[in-house]
Design an enzyme around this catalytic site. Sequence first.
Site, PDB file in Angstrom:
ATOM      1  N   VAL A  96       0.831  -1.208   0.000  1.00 61.73           N
ATOM      2  CA  VAL A  96       0.000   0.000   0.000  1.00 61.73           C
ATOM      3  C   VAL A  96       0.868   1.262   0.000  1.00 61.73           C
ATOM      4  O   VAL A  96       0.361   2.365   0.122  1.00 61.73           O
ATOM      5  CB  VAL A  96      -0.957   0.000   1.230  1.00 61.73           C
ATOM      6  CG1 VAL A  96      -1.984  -1.123   1.113  1.00 61.73           C
ATOM      7  CG2 VAL A  96      -0.189  -0.116   2.555  1.00 61.73           C
ATOM      8  N   HIS A 112      -4.567  -4.562  -2.206  1.00 60.95           N
ATOM      9  CA  HIS A 112      -4.891  -4.222  -0.815  1.00 60.95           C
ATOM     10  C   HIS A 112      -5.095  -2.721  -0.618  1.00 60.95           C
ATOM     11  O   HIS A 112      -5.045  -2.225   0.509  1.00 60.95           O
ATOM     12  CB  HIS A 112      -3.810  -4.748   0.139  1.00 60.95           C
ATOM     13  CG  HIS A 112      -3.828  -6.247   0.274  1.00 60.95           C
ATOM     14  ND1 HIS A 112      -2.813  -6.974   0.852  1.00 60.95           N
ATOM     15  CD2 HIS A 112      -4.772  -7.149  -0.094  1.00 60.95           C
ATOM     16  CE1 HIS A 112      -3.127  -8.270   0.821  1.00 60.95           C
ATOM     17  NE2 HIS A 112      -4.300  -8.402   0.255  1.00 60.95           N
ATOM     18  N   THR A 181       6.941 -11.835  -0.926  1.00 59.08           N
ATOM     19  CA  THR A 181       5.731 -12.072  -0.135  1.00 59.08           C
ATOM     20  C   THR A 181       5.843 -13.411   0.583  1.00 59.08           C
ATOM     21  O   THR A 181       6.363 -14.369   0.030  1.00 59.08           O
ATOM     22  CB  THR A 181       4.439 -12.022  -0.987  1.00 59.08           C
ATOM     23  OG1 THR A 181       3.318 -12.319  -0.127  1.00 59.08           O
ATOM     24  CG2 THR A 181       4.444 -12.992  -2.147  1.00 59.08           C
TER      25      THR A 181
HETATM   26  P1  OAD Z   1       5.082 -10.401   4.937  1.00 55.43           P
HETATM   27  O1  OAD Z   1       5.657  -9.509   5.980  1.00 55.43           O
HETATM   28  O2  OAD Z   1       4.143 -11.461   5.364  1.00 55.43           O
HETATM   29  O3  OAD Z   1       6.263 -11.123   4.146  1.00 55.43           O
HETATM   30  C1  OAD Z   1       7.362 -10.419   3.647  1.00 55.43           C
HETATM   31  C2  OAD Z   1       8.230 -11.386   2.863  1.00 55.43           C
HETATM   32  O4  OAD Z   1       9.305 -10.664   2.293  1.00 55.43           O
HETATM   33  C3  OAD Z   1       8.848 -12.523   3.696  1.00 55.43           C
HETATM   34  O5  OAD Z   1       8.617 -13.765   3.054  1.00 55.43           O
HETATM   35  C4  OAD Z   1      10.340 -12.184   3.685  1.00 55.43           C
HETATM   36  O6  OAD Z   1      11.175 -13.352   3.690  1.00 55.43           O
HETATM   37  C5  OAD Z   1      10.489 -11.429   2.397  1.00 55.43           C
HETATM   38  N1  OAD Z   1      11.605 -10.479   2.321  1.00 55.43           N
HETATM   39  C6  OAD Z   1      12.230  -9.819   3.329  1.00 55.43           C
HETATM   40  N2  OAD Z   1      13.190  -9.005   2.844  1.00 55.43           N
HETATM   41  C7  OAD Z   1      13.170  -9.153   1.496  1.00 55.43           C
HETATM   42  C8  OAD Z   1      13.921  -8.582   0.425  1.00 55.43           C
HETATM   43  N3  OAD Z   1      14.893  -7.674   0.647  1.00 55.43           N
HETATM   44  N4  OAD Z   1      13.622  -8.957  -0.843  1.00 55.43           N
HETATM   45  C9  OAD Z   1      12.645  -9.862  -1.084  1.00 55.43           C
HETATM   46  N5  OAD Z   1      11.916 -10.435  -0.108  1.00 55.43           N
HETATM   47  C10 OAD Z   1      12.167 -10.085   1.156  1.00 55.43           C
HETATM   48  O7  OAD Z   1       4.435  -9.439   3.827  1.00 55.43           O
HETATM   49  P2  OAD Z   1       3.368  -9.791   2.706  1.00 55.43           P
HETATM   50  O8  OAD Z   1       3.561 -11.158   2.168  1.00 55.43           O
HETATM   51  O9  OAD Z   1       3.362  -8.654   1.760  1.00 55.43           O
HETATM   52  O10 OAD Z   1      -2.223  -7.230   4.250  1.00 55.43           O
HETATM   53  O11 OAD Z   1       2.027  -9.757   3.537  1.00 55.43           O
HETATM   54  C11 OAD Z   1       0.814  -9.924   2.871  1.00 55.43           C
HETATM   55  C12 OAD Z   1      -0.255  -9.108   3.509  1.00 55.43           C
HETATM   56  O12 OAD Z   1      -0.299  -9.381   4.901  1.00 55.43           O
HETATM   57  C13 OAD Z   1      -0.016  -7.598   3.466  1.00 55.43           C
HETATM   58  O13 OAD Z   1      -0.449  -7.010   2.261  1.00 55.43           O
HETATM   59  C14 OAD Z   1      -0.826  -7.109   4.608  1.00 55.43           C
HETATM   60  C15 OAD Z   1      -0.426  -8.136   5.635  1.00 55.43           C
HETATM   61  O14 OAD Z   1      -1.277  -8.345   6.674  1.00 55.43           O
HETATM   62  C16 OAD Z   1      -3.144  -6.436   4.788  1.00 55.43           C
HETATM   63  O15 OAD Z   1      -2.863  -5.546   5.580  1.00 55.43           O
HETATM   64  C17 OAD Z   1      -4.528  -6.722   4.317  1.00 55.43           C
END
Ligand code: OAD
Length: 241
Positions: A96, A112, A181
Site C-alpha cells: 500500500v 490491498h 511475499t
Molecule cells: P510479509 O511480511 O508477510 O512477508 C514479507 C516477505 O518478504 C517474507 O517472506 C520475507 O522473507 C520477504 N523479504 C524480506 N526481505 C526481502 C527482500 N529484501 N527482498 C525480497 N523479499 C524479502 O508481507 P506480505 O507477504 O506482503 O495485508 O504480507 C501480505 C499481507 O499481509 C499484506 O499485504 C498485509 C499483511 O497483513 C493487509 O494488511 C490486508
Amino acid sequence: MGGSEGGSLAVLTGAGISAESGIATFRGMGGLWNDVPIEEVATPRGFAKDPKRVWEFYEARRRQAGSCRPNAGHAGLARLEEILGPERFTLITQNVDGLHFLAGSKNVLEVHGSLWQVRCTGCGVEREDRTVPFEALPPRCDCGSMLRPAVVWFGEYLPEGVFERAVAAAEACALFLVVGTSAQVEPAASLARIASRAGAEVWEVNPEETPLSAISDRSWRSGAGEVMGEVVLAARSLLGC
Ligand code: OAD
C-alpha cells in the site's frame, strides 16, 4: 523455452520488495504484526471501536512510506514494463506504500488498496490524500463523516474488479514472478497457483522459503534489490524481448 516467447509477464509483490527501501514487513523479524495487534488496527471492528488509534497507526505508516524511495527491485520491474509494454505486463501488489508508482510502474493493481487514498465512511467518496499529519484524527470528509484509509482490512473484500483483473493476468501469463511475499494471505497467494495450473512458469525472489517455493520453477534466495538485475535478464530471455 521458445514457447514463452511473445508471452506476457505477471508479477506479484509483497512487503519484502520494499524492505530494502526501509519499510518494515509484516511478519518475521522486525515485522509490524509482532508489535501491533491486527484486530485493533486492521479490521473494521478495530476502526469502529477506536478510529483515532487506527488513524495514528496509518499516519505513522504514511509518514514512513512518504520518506522512503523505491529501490533497485521496484526499478527493475518498472524497466520490464517499459520493455514489454502494458499489454504484456501486469504488476499485482499487496503493498500500500505507492513505491511501484514512484519507480515508474503504470499497470499496477493494488489489491490491498493504498495508504494514499482515503474513503468517506458516510458518502463513500474516495480520493487521493497525501496529508501528513492531519490537523485532527480521525480526519473528516467535506460531508462531515469520518474518513478511513482506503486499504483492505482483514475480513473485507478486495477493491471491486481489481482481483478479477489479477486472476485474468495470472491465467494468461507465460511467466509469473513472485517477489517478497510470505504468501500467507489469501486470495493474493493463490494467484501463483492459478498461473502454475494454467501452464505458466513460476519464479520466486525471497531470502526465505515460502509455501510457493514448492511450485516455483526457479528461486532466488536473496533480497529483491540485490538480484533484480539478474531476474530482469532471465525474464527477458524467457519472454524473448
Ligand atoms: P510479509 O511480511 O508477510 O512477508 C514479507 C516477505 O518478504 C517474507 O517472506 C520475507 O522473507 C520477504 N523479504 C524480506 N526481505 C526481502 C527482500 N529484501 N527482498 C525480497 N523479499 C524479502 O508481507 P506480505 O507477504 O506482503 O495485508 O504480507 C501480505 C499481507 O499481509 C499484506 O499485504 C498485509 C499483511 O497483513 C493487509 O494488511 C490486508
